[in-house]
Design an enzyme around this catalytic site. Sequence first.
Site, mmCIF file in Angstrom:
data_model
loop_
_atom_site.group_PDB
_atom_site.id
_atom_site.type_symbol
_atom_site.label_atom_id
_atom_site.label_comp_id
_atom_site.label_asym_id
_atom_site.label_seq_id
_atom_site.Cartn_x
_atom_site.Cartn_y
_atom_site.Cartn_z
ATOM 1 N N ASP A 1 12.823 22.947 -32.777
ATOM 2 C CA ASP A 1 13.601 21.762 -33.165
ATOM 3 C C ASP A 1 15.092 22.010 -33.276
ATOM 4 O OD1 ASP A 1 13.781 23.249 -35.523
ATOM 5 O OD2 ASP A 1 13.807 21.444 -36.764
ATOM 6 N N CYS B 1 3.590 1.732 2.633
ATOM 7 C CA CYS B 1 4.868 1.042 2.393
ATOM 8 C C CYS B 1 5.797 1.951 1.587
ATOM 9 C CB CYS B 1 4.647 -0.254 1.604
ATOM 10 S SG CYS B 1 3.588 -1.462 2.419
ATOM 11 N N ASP C 1 8.107 27.829 -33.121
ATOM 12 C CA ASP C 1 9.211 28.291 -33.949
ATOM 13 C C ASP C 1 8.835 28.005 -35.402
ATOM 14 O OD1 ASP C 1 11.942 29.219 -34.387
ATOM 15 O OD2 ASP C 1 12.306 27.167 -35.047
ATOM 16 N N CYS D 1 0.843 -1.195 0.000
ATOM 17 C CA CYS D 1 0.000 0.000 0.000
ATOM 18 C C CYS D 1 0.877 1.243 0.000
ATOM 19 C CB CYS D 1 -0.939 0.020 1.206
ATOM 20 S SG CYS D 1 -0.067 0.163 2.776
ATOM 21 N N ASP E 1 16.908 26.928 -30.290
ATOM 22 C CA ASP E 1 15.637 26.915 -29.555
ATOM 23 C C ASP E 1 15.824 26.470 -28.107
ATOM 24 O OD1 ASP E 1 14.130 27.615 -31.821
ATOM 25 O OD2 ASP E 1 14.056 25.533 -32.478
ATOM 26 N N CYS F 1 43.562 -13.421 -12.055
ATOM 27 C CA CYS F 1 42.671 -12.998 -13.155
ATOM 28 C C CYS F 1 41.229 -12.931 -12.650
ATOM 29 C CB CYS F 1 42.747 -13.981 -14.324
ATOM 30 S SG CYS F 1 44.363 -14.138 -15.066
#
Length: 802
Positions: free
Chosen positions: A698, A19, A499, A16, A702, A87
């Site tokens: 874009d 928690c 734009d 719930c 901008d 190793c």
Amino acid sequence: MSEQKEIAMQVSGMTCAACAARIEKGLKRMPGVTDANVNLATETSNVIYDPAETGTAAIQEKIEKLGYHVVTEKAEFDIEGMTCAACANRIEKRLNKIEGVANAPVNFALETVTVEYNPKEASVSDLKEAVDKLGYKLKLKGEQDSEAAAKKKEERKQTARLIFSAVLSFPLLWAMVSHFTFTSFIWVPDIFLNPWMQFALATPVQFLIGWPFYVGAYKALRNKSANMDVLVALGTTAAYAYSLYLTFQSIGSHGHTDGLYYETSAILLTLILLGKLFETKAKGRSSDAIKKLMKLQAKTATVVRDGQEQIIPIDEVLVNDIVYVKPGERIPVDGEVVEGRSAVDESMITGESLPVDKNPGDSVTGSTVNANGFLKIKAVNVGKDTALSHIIKIVEEAQGSKAPIQRLADQISGIFVPIVLGIAVLTFLIWYLWAAPGDFAEAISKFIAVLVIACPCALGLATPTSIMAGSGRAAEFGILFKGGEHLEKTHRLDTIVLDKTGTVTNGKPRLTDAIPFGRFEEKDLLQFAAAAETGSEHPLGEAIIAGVKDKGLEIPKLTRFEAKVGAGILAEAGGKSILVGTRKLMESEQVEHGALLAQMEELEAEGKTVMLVSIDGEAAGLVAVADTIKDTSRKAVARLKELGLDVIMMTGDNRRTAEAIAKEAGIANIIAEVLPEQKAAEIARLQKEGRQTAMVGDGINDAPALATADIGMAIGTGTDIAMETADITLIRGDLNSIADAIRMSRLTMKNIKQNLFWALGYNSLGIPIAALGFLAPWIAGAAMAFSSVSVVLNALRLQKVK
């Protein structure tokens, strides 16, 4: 202070909102943790921390100590190249340093390593790359316990527990009908009325089926808090214990004993399990968008290794690998075509159904479909760096984030259970001491009803399930919200600033008009204008050349080229002397062009860039180039106006050109002649007027304006920097996505308010009704079990938005 890091973890065991609140509070108290966000609906935890003070292992340990479990994945590898124990030690140390790796024990004797890792932070390719750099090779054996598999396993477990509980509870439910006058005609076997038989049936349900509630309650109380588990454990135990007391009291008597509540505890647990199972299935559906995106990912790739073709898992593909893609196959990685030609279906990214031609040198996006040709592709982005992986990550982060509206629910959830416990105790005392003096059975019944009708789950799920469903559905439309905060803020927008270049328009000039003059034909005009422009790199010149090629005309070879800055071009081609440029160029070269000026001004009034052309000192006509508006722009602007939004176009172009483009797109308001560095200031000016503003762009220039606006929207066909700065990415590059984003935000916020109204209203009315004695405990339990389900099902309606 070192640079902060963020980690996401999948957390299981939450039942719930209390928690989630407890985990969040516990994490925020950790040294080095600056912020923590725990989402009940997605079962995720996002933590921002200082790596100099704490780390992944400590955060995971804290969550485990609070009584919950961090879901990890395990991958087992064979190791190639080890020669000694040193190793193995090197590999183990390196793997354990990777962000998200919890444990990586290396077995030198078997030459294997089993890596336990957080799939939200690390991937198989990360592990392999790290070991490759040490000079060894990891070969994947197979992954276990993935998140999806774990959820399916848990769902099967829930179903089995529900069936077991229902089988044992049914005889108790059958026996219960004898308690009511209106059902007294139903035959009940005497054995079901025997208190010891009821004890035998109820006990496994109480302690086997109910055990997870006891564990959850213990963990909560141990951490000095309370959650739904505490309410369920306390309520069912009270009913069971009282019934057990009466059962022992009945020793020596014959027949059945009145006042038993075995059926109450057993049926309560069964109904709660049923509700939880429905909730789990519904919550699973709320992440359908992510599952659909993941299904788009290729599972394997055909690569060339050591001169041979090999089919390998997608996680094993490395940057610069050469990948073979046959017709009909999904392209497994982002890359560049090095050999072959084909058409590629990019609809999953762009929304366009027509395939796009791909030739050597062209870029391709992973998960798009190779339609008809054989391609060799050099891998550029692999694993979590591909475009689709970025999209999935953005959607996951949005679904796991909190909207500001959730703060109220979080605050209530934090104190909800203790208040309910207080009301339940008060209810018991009032009934036992005053309403029904000395009637323990009546008082305990009301006490249980209050405990089990309260539902913190509905409150905790009200907002996040709607955010999950709303942001997921938006992603299917090509709209990526970066977080719940942006999803909420978008519904308040009243002004959209567009734009011009690349947003309203296509961002690529094209040849629109060719008007010959005098003895010259259109063919002559175009061929020689294009020939002159072959020596130029100007976008307008490229547009003329592309337009002439599209018409299938041959372009004469350029023999002389001279650029006049700000005026145009002087050139020679095909034995002709050519001028292409402005009035100023024609005047300086003494070319008579007065008869063309009226047409020139007409075209300029339409927002086009017009160039005069002369051949051998004689006016040959004019050509016009324009960055035309997108096919969808006019319709999209009309949709925005229908939504009650003020639409403004902002551009660096002169006012005349801007007005022409705006008129064509149906935009009444423009801000023209704005330098790139002034765009953010214009947005700030609109905000000072009290407007809730979105900026849509874009390009790189901008980015400051996108960051300044209340909501920044980046067109997905644009630059990475614009998309990084934006709050919303419109990956299809279609302005209709703006209206879709705003509509999705409004519908999601409406859905959240419905859920909060239901959750708050349910608890506000349900608890007093139970306290007044109008609900039997089992009815209260049924109401609680299905209240959270109703919230999730309401949120899922967002997945059907069209």
